[in-house]
Design a protein around this motif. Structure first.
Motif, PDB file in Angstrom:
ATOM      1  N   HIS A 174      -8.892  -4.377   3.430  1.00  0.00           N
ATOM      2  CA  HIS A 174      -8.881  -2.943   3.135  1.00  0.00           C
ATOM      3  C   HIS A 174      -8.133  -2.138   4.186  1.00  0.00           C
ATOM      4  CE1 HIS A 174     -11.720  -3.774  -0.061  1.00  0.00           C
ATOM      5  NE2 HIS A 174     -12.604  -4.264   0.774  1.00  0.00           N
TER       6      HIS A 174
ATOM      7  N   TYR B 166     -11.478  -9.540   0.423  1.00  0.00           N
ATOM      8  CA  TYR B 166     -10.622  -8.392   0.128  1.00  0.00           C
ATOM      9  C   TYR B 166     -10.332  -7.683   1.441  1.00  0.00           C
ATOM     10  CZ  TYR B 166     -12.253  -9.019  -4.721  1.00  0.00           C
ATOM     11  OH  TYR B 166     -12.562  -9.524  -5.958  1.00  0.00           O
TER      12      TYR B 166
ATOM     13  N   VAL C 174     -14.669   1.041  -0.812  1.00  0.00           N
ATOM     14  CA  VAL C 174     -13.599   1.841  -0.218  1.00  0.00           C
ATOM     15  C   VAL C 174     -12.408   1.943  -1.188  1.00  0.00           C
ATOM     16  CG1 VAL C 174     -12.551  -0.148   0.974  1.00  0.00           C
ATOM     17  CG2 VAL C 174     -12.240   2.166   1.925  1.00  0.00           C
ATOM     18  N   TYR C 175     -11.783   3.095  -1.158  1.00  0.00           N
ATOM     19  CA  TYR C 175     -10.542   3.362  -1.901  1.00  0.00           C
ATOM     20  C   TYR C 175      -9.459   3.537  -0.846  1.00  0.00           C
ATOM     21  CZ  TYR C 175     -14.234   4.725  -5.137  1.00  0.00           C
ATOM     22  OH  TYR C 175     -15.384   4.741  -5.902  1.00  0.00           O
ATOM     23  N   HIS C 176      -8.486   2.652  -0.809  1.00  0.00           N
ATOM     24  CA  HIS C 176      -7.554   2.707   0.305  1.00  0.00           C
ATOM     25  C   HIS C 176      -6.109   2.464  -0.130  1.00  0.00           C
ATOM     26  CE1 HIS C 176      -6.366   2.905   4.423  1.00  0.00           C
ATOM     27  NE2 HIS C 176      -5.813   1.709   4.379  1.00  0.00           N
TER      28      HIS C 176
ATOM     29  N   PHE D 118      -8.732  -0.270  -4.630  1.00  0.00           N
ATOM     30  CA  PHE D 118     -10.154  -0.164  -4.277  1.00  0.00           C
ATOM     31  C   PHE D 118     -10.871  -1.433  -4.704  1.00  0.00           C
ATOM     32  CE2 PHE D 118     -12.422   0.691  -8.322  1.00  0.00           C
ATOM     33  CZ  PHE D 118     -11.396   1.078  -9.163  1.00  0.00           C
ATOM     34  N   ASP D 119     -12.051  -1.622  -4.117  1.00  0.00           N
ATOM     35  CA  ASP D 119     -12.872  -2.770  -4.503  1.00  0.00           C
ATOM     36  C   ASP D 119     -14.021  -2.287  -5.390  1.00  0.00           C
ATOM     37  OD1 ASP D 119     -14.457  -1.460  -2.576  1.00  0.00           O
ATOM     38  OD2 ASP D 119     -15.473  -3.322  -2.076  1.00  0.00           O
TER      39      ASP D 119
ATOM     40  N   SER E 285      -7.099   8.463  -0.526  1.00  0.00           N
ATOM     41  CA  SER E 285      -7.939   7.362  -0.059  1.00  0.00           C
ATOM     42  C   SER E 285      -9.268   7.958   0.390  1.00  0.00           C
ATOM     43  CB  SER E 285      -7.275   6.624   1.109  1.00  0.00           C
ATOM     44  OG  SER E 285      -6.046   6.041   0.698  1.00  0.00           O
TER      45      SER E 285
ATOM     46  N   ARG F  84       0.842  -1.191   0.000  1.00  0.00           N
ATOM     47  CA  ARG F  84       0.000   0.000   0.000  1.00  0.00           C
ATOM     48  C   ARG F  84       0.881   1.246   0.000  1.00  0.00           C
ATOM     49  NH1 ARG F  84      -5.282  -1.273   0.657  1.00  0.00           N
ATOM     50  NH2 ARG F  84      -5.677  -3.399   1.353  1.00  0.00           N
TER      51      ARG F  84
ATOM     52  N   VAL G 116     -10.797  -6.376  -6.985  1.00  0.00           N
ATOM     53  CA  VAL G 116      -9.908  -5.443  -6.306  1.00  0.00           C
ATOM     54  C   VAL G 116      -9.005  -4.856  -7.391  1.00  0.00           C
ATOM     55  CG1 VAL G 116      -8.247  -7.225  -5.577  1.00  0.00           C
ATOM     56  CG2 VAL G 116      -8.315  -5.043  -4.386  1.00  0.00           C
TER      57      VAL G 116
ATOM     58  N   SER H 142     -18.528   0.745  -5.457  1.00  0.00           N
ATOM     59  CA  SER H 142     -17.346   0.398  -4.660  1.00  0.00           C
ATOM     60  C   SER H 142     -17.631   0.608  -3.190  1.00  0.00           C
ATOM     61  CB  SER H 142     -16.150   1.251  -5.086  1.00  0.00           C
ATOM     62  OG  SER H 142     -15.731   0.880  -6.384  1.00  0.00           O
TER      63      SER H 142
END
Lengths: 273, 273
Positions: free
Chosen positions: A221, A219, B243-245, B249-250, A125, A120, B268, B241
């Motif tokens: 996160h 997944y 979350v964007y992390h 993201f998913d 985000s 990461r 993902v 989606s």
């Protein structure tokens, strides 16, 4: 009583030792026994643990798919993780769990897993989903969903509402969950928790019917520091299904730590009738 | 113009021939080219096709996970499907796509896939989710999301609303999709369609940013006869989606044929910034 990490049944259950041929050896743990084999979550956790301990692993778990190929029997399990690709930001792993088939005397696959680990980066985000409203965990009672199933004793599960009495059997089922005794969350225990959520078919049918997970996808996160900060706090799961069709249904869940979505997971599940 | 099945670019793109060593050979199809490699959906379809044509396959696709290990280059691809377990109602498959690395001269994994096929039975079945409301497909205009990307030309995509102008960038994006020219749906083409949905990060950011799918999961929720009855009708996809992390993201999507949920899919996805 808070156990020390070394004596926690979860750590015992995912313990791996190295065989002469480079495979890893585990033992299907009675402490996490389900009906006819170990709880699927503990097998997923063991598979992930086998990747986490590889010295050439880069990054943290991003995605994991576990296919449950056959019931796992009591006794030894052999695990063969393979690293098939290393990129700048991701690694691609595949592993098999093998057991000797008592009928044929030959080693055969009982579980297959694909995993991606990734690095990461501190870039933009943002959340997209918001956590569902739920009463504080301390206002809810811990209940074992059924008596006589060993793995239920390893979790503190607190349903927000009784799913068997849901007005809408298709609505998401909310429950808090935590290891019991408490244990600081790590990626393997989070993987196991992804398999603890209420099977919505029991709400839809208002009865318990025979089911078996065929495949579970997870997944992740969050990064390792965020995971460590959670410690042994309860997580909130929200789970629902989309369709029950000719012997197979799907399930999905979001896993929250306070306002933070830390995992999303899906399953396809066989049902009998 | 309705093409015959034999001449459809999709069939050309997933064509497989048997190598001397038992591996299958495909060619990364220019007709489905994305930015730096083939559209991920066509690679997934080719992987599924490699399992569908195995003479010892039992049942129909239930679950499929495709991990995109490396960019696929123009030219030959070798595919090695392995059947690792056959049960009464399910089979467990694993396959690798391999290409010769131009730097090392050695064959290396570019795609890994786990698949479960299963035998459906005429038991109790029920929907849980209801199809989203959407205008009739004929009232919407087909638009190519961007110019100059070859695989967009292979699909008729009709957005219900412009996702770049969504009032709520976290709301599901609805779009109809169909092969262009029309082609009767089958499991490989349904798998490919699961990778056509709008990347929600573009709505969230209100701009196109570099992305790449790391892993795609698909659950199929219909039998072969139900699939055949769909023919070349448009499907409706609803995607969002969670979350964007930190660079990943998913995404999830439901795929509808009229009132029927026929597939659920998740990804993902790596993003650059």
């Amino acid at each position: 009583m808070m156990s020390t990490s070394a004596s926690h049944p979860f750590d015992d259950a995912i313990t791996l030792t190295l065989d002469d041929d480079g495979a890893w050896r585990a033992h299907a743990a009675k402490a996490y026994w389900n009906m006819v084999g170990p709880f699927g979550g503990i097998s997923a956790a063991t598979a992930l643990h086998a990747v986490m301990i590889q010295p050439n692993r880069q990054g943290e778990p991003l995605a994991m798919t576990v296919n449950y190929a056959a019931p796992i029997a009591a006794g030894p399990i052999r695990i063969k993780p393979q690293l098939l690709r290393t990129n700048r930001t991701t690694q691609h792993w595949w592993l098999q769990m093998l057991q000797t088939d008592s009928n044929t005397g030959r080693e055969a696959s009982v579980l297959l897993a694909q995993l991606v680990t990734g690095v990461r980066r501190p870039v933009w985000s943002a959340p997209a989903l918001q956590a569902p409203g739920a009463p504080a965990v301390d206002t809810l009672v811990s209940r074992k969903p059924r008596q006589g199933i060993e793995w239920f004793e390893r979790y503190d599960i607190r349903f927000v509402d009784n799913p068997f009495k849901a007005a809408d059997p298709d609505a998401p089922v909310l429950a808090y969950v935590r290891d019991d005794p408490p244990r600081a969350l790590d990626f393997p225990s989070l993987a196991a928790i992804c398999d603890t959520f209420f099977p919505s078919i029991f709400a839809k049918r208002r009865e318990v019917v025979p089911i078996a997970t065929v495949s579970m996808n997870i997944y992740f996160h969050l990064n390792a520091a965020e995971l460590a900060a959670i410690g042994a706090a309860h997580l909130l799961g929200s789970t629902r299904s989309s369709v029950y069709h000719e012997g197979f249904f799907d399930a999905e869940a979001q896993v929250w730590s306070g306002p933070r979505l830390i995992a999303t997971t899906q399953q396809v599940v066989w049902y009998k009738q």
